[in-house]
Design a protein around this motif. Structure first.
Motif, mmCIF file in Angstrom:
data_model
loop_
_atom_site.group_PDB
_atom_site.id
_atom_site.type_symbol
_atom_site.label_atom_id
_atom_site.label_comp_id
_atom_site.label_asym_id
_atom_site.label_seq_id
_atom_site.Cartn_x
_atom_site.Cartn_y
_atom_site.Cartn_z
ATOM 1 N N ALA A 34 0.822 -1.211 0.000
ATOM 2 C CA ALA A 34 0.000 0.000 0.000
ATOM 3 C C ALA A 34 0.856 1.261 0.000
ATOM 4 N N LEU A 35 2.025 1.188 0.646
ATOM 5 C CA LEU A 35 2.878 2.368 0.771
ATOM 6 C C LEU A 35 3.980 2.420 -0.284
ATOM 7 N N ALA A 36 4.023 1.423 -1.168
ATOM 8 C CA ALA A 36 5.068 1.405 -2.197
ATOM 9 C C ALA A 36 5.113 2.693 -3.023
ATOM 10 N N PRO A 37 3.967 3.239 -3.470
ATOM 11 C CA PRO A 37 4.026 4.485 -4.243
ATOM 12 C C PRO A 37 4.676 5.641 -3.490
ATOM 13 N N VAL A 38 4.492 5.667 -2.160
ATOM 14 C CA VAL A 38 5.104 6.733 -1.363
ATOM 15 C C VAL A 38 6.623 6.593 -1.383
ATOM 16 N N ALA A 39 7.098 5.361 -1.208
ATOM 17 C CA ALA A 39 8.541 5.125 -1.220
ATOM 18 C C ALA A 39 9.137 5.431 -2.588
ATOM 19 N N ILE A 40 8.442 5.023 -3.650
ATOM 20 C CA ILE A 40 8.955 5.225 -5.007
ATOM 21 C C ILE A 40 8.996 6.706 -5.364
ATOM 22 N N GLY A 41 7.909 7.414 -5.076
ATOM 23 C CA GLY A 41 7.890 8.848 -5.338
ATOM 24 C C GLY A 41 8.928 9.591 -4.519
ATOM 25 N N SER A 42 9.142 9.143 -3.278
ATOM 26 C CA SER A 42 10.142 9.774 -2.415
ATOM 27 C C SER A 42 11.553 9.512 -2.928
ATOM 28 N N ALA A 43 11.794 8.283 -3.410
ATOM 29 C CA ALA A 43 13.120 7.962 -3.955
ATOM 30 C C ALA A 43 13.437 8.852 -5.148
ATOM 31 N N LEU A 44 12.457 9.038 -6.020
ATOM 32 C CA LEU A 44 12.675 9.919 -7.166
ATOM 33 C C LEU A 44 12.929 11.341 -6.708
ATOM 34 N N MET A 45 12.157 11.804 -5.742
ATOM 35 C CA MET A 45 12.315 13.164 -5.241
ATOM 36 C C MET A 45 13.722 13.408 -4.695
ATOM 37 N N VAL A 46 14.195 12.519 -3.827
ATOM 38 C CA VAL A 46 15.497 12.767 -3.199
ATOM 39 C C VAL A 46 16.636 12.639 -4.212
ATOM 40 N N MET A 47 16.490 11.738 -5.178
ATOM 41 C CA MET A 47 17.525 11.612 -6.197
ATOM 42 C C MET A 47 17.565 12.842 -7.111
ATOM 43 N N ILE A 48 16.411 13.449 -7.358
ATOM 44 C CA ILE A 48 16.375 14.680 -8.144
ATOM 45 C C ILE A 48 17.061 15.812 -7.388
ATOM 46 N N TYR A 49 16.785 15.918 -6.089
ATOM 47 C CA TYR A 49 17.465 16.941 -5.302
ATOM 48 C C TYR A 49 18.971 16.684 -5.242
ATOM 49 N N ALA A 50 19.354 15.406 -5.195
ATOM 50 C CA ALA A 50 20.771 15.065 -5.085
ATOM 51 C C ALA A 50 21.534 15.353 -6.375
ATOM 52 N N GLY A 51 20.919 15.061 -7.529
ATOM 53 C CA GLY A 51 21.658 15.160 -8.781
ATOM 54 C C GLY A 51 21.134 16.134 -9.803
ATOM 55 N N GLY A 52 20.032 16.801 -9.493
ATOM 56 C CA GLY A 52 19.431 17.699 -10.468
ATOM 57 C C GLY A 52 20.351 18.829 -10.903
ATOM 58 N N HIS A 53 21.181 19.310 -9.997
ATOM 59 C CA HIS A 53 22.077 20.426 -10.333
ATOM 60 C C HIS A 53 23.237 19.989 -11.216
ATOM 61 N N ILE A 54 23.436 18.682 -11.347
ATOM 62 C CA ILE A 54 24.532 18.185 -12.181
ATOM 63 C C ILE A 54 24.031 17.729 -13.552
ATOM 64 N N SER A 55 23.030 16.834 -13.546
ATOM 65 C CA SER A 55 22.573 16.242 -14.807
ATOM 66 C C SER A 55 21.179 16.694 -15.225
ATOM 67 N N GLY A 56 20.487 17.368 -14.334
ATOM 68 C CA GLY A 56 19.090 17.690 -14.579
ATOM 69 C C GLY A 56 18.155 16.719 -13.886
ATOM 70 N N GLY A 57 18.697 15.580 -13.444
ATOM 71 C CA GLY A 57 17.896 14.615 -12.688
ATOM 72 C C GLY A 57 16.756 14.016 -13.488
#
Length: 220
Positions: A34-57
């Motif tokens: 039931a909570l898988a979508p929350v984890a998946i969306g959160s993983a994408l969010m944090v990876m975008i914050y981590a690498g967005g300034h380098i590659s665009g994420g």
């Protein structure tokens, strides 16, 4: 370029790893499922914050296509991004199977093809549309909420149509879930066709609706 490609690999790897770790072997009526979508969306969010300034994420070939059509990704970068995104997904899929002990999984259900195509197209379009407007538009330049907006788009789509199509919205994720036996190999064309079309329509529509926003006049 190498820095960008490494970041794209890492981001896609952790996105697909999270998909597998939360979905593979999970009972349909469990809290984890039931909570898988929350984890998946959160993983994408944090990876975008981590690498967005380098590659665009991007972490998604459909997003890369949309950004290329937008004029914010070069023709040289586009195929390279797509290749490392798929490689990240492949490595993540095999990592999940290793961590899960190579579980024996039931054969995946066959989706309603028409419904799955529409579901994947709509939310891949929504995802790419949000990416372009929050992370590449002049009017939203410098904002700090783009990662949250993009992650929540995937979360929303997974809750809304995950039971219809599987909720990939990403050709690299489609490759990963196929390798993890969450989707039958015969169904991968559904994701590839719908997701790339969704990305292309989002990119073209963004350009058509452009109201004075600066965009690259010619894509190299």
């Amino acid at each position: 370029m190498s820095r960008k490609l490494i970041v794209e690999f890492i981001g896609t790897f952790f996105l697909v790893l999270t998909v597998g770790q939360t979905v593979v072997g999970a009972k349909p009526d469990s809290a984890a499922a039931a909570l898988a979508p929350v984890a998946i969306g959160s993983a994408l969010m944090v990876m975008i914050y981590a690498g967005g300034h380098i590659s665009g994420g991007h972490y998604n070939p459909a997003v890369t296509l949309a950004v290329w059509l937008r004029g914010k990704c070069t023709t040289a970068e586009m195929p390279a991004y797509m290749v490392v995104q798929v490689l990240g997904a492949v490595v993540a899929a095999f990592t999940v199977l290793f961590l899960k002990g190579n579980p024996k999984l039931p054969d995946p259900a066959t989706p309603n093809i028409a419904a799955a195509l529409v579901a994947e197209f709509l939310f891949t379009f929504a995802l790419c549309y949000v990416v372009l407007n929050t992370a590449t538009a002049k009017g939203t330049a410098g904002n700090s909420n783009y990662g949250l907006a993009i992650g929540f788009t995937v979360l929303t789509g997974a809750f809304a149509v995950g039971s219809i199509s599987g909720g990939a919205f990403n050709p690299a994720v489609a490759v990963g879930v196929t390798l993890m036996k969450l989707s039958a190999p015969a169904n991968i064309w559904i994701f590839l066709a719908a997701d790339f079309l969704g990305g292309a329509v989002a990119g073209l529509l963004f350009n058509a609706l452009d109201l004075g926003d600066e965009k690259t006049a010619s894509v190299r």
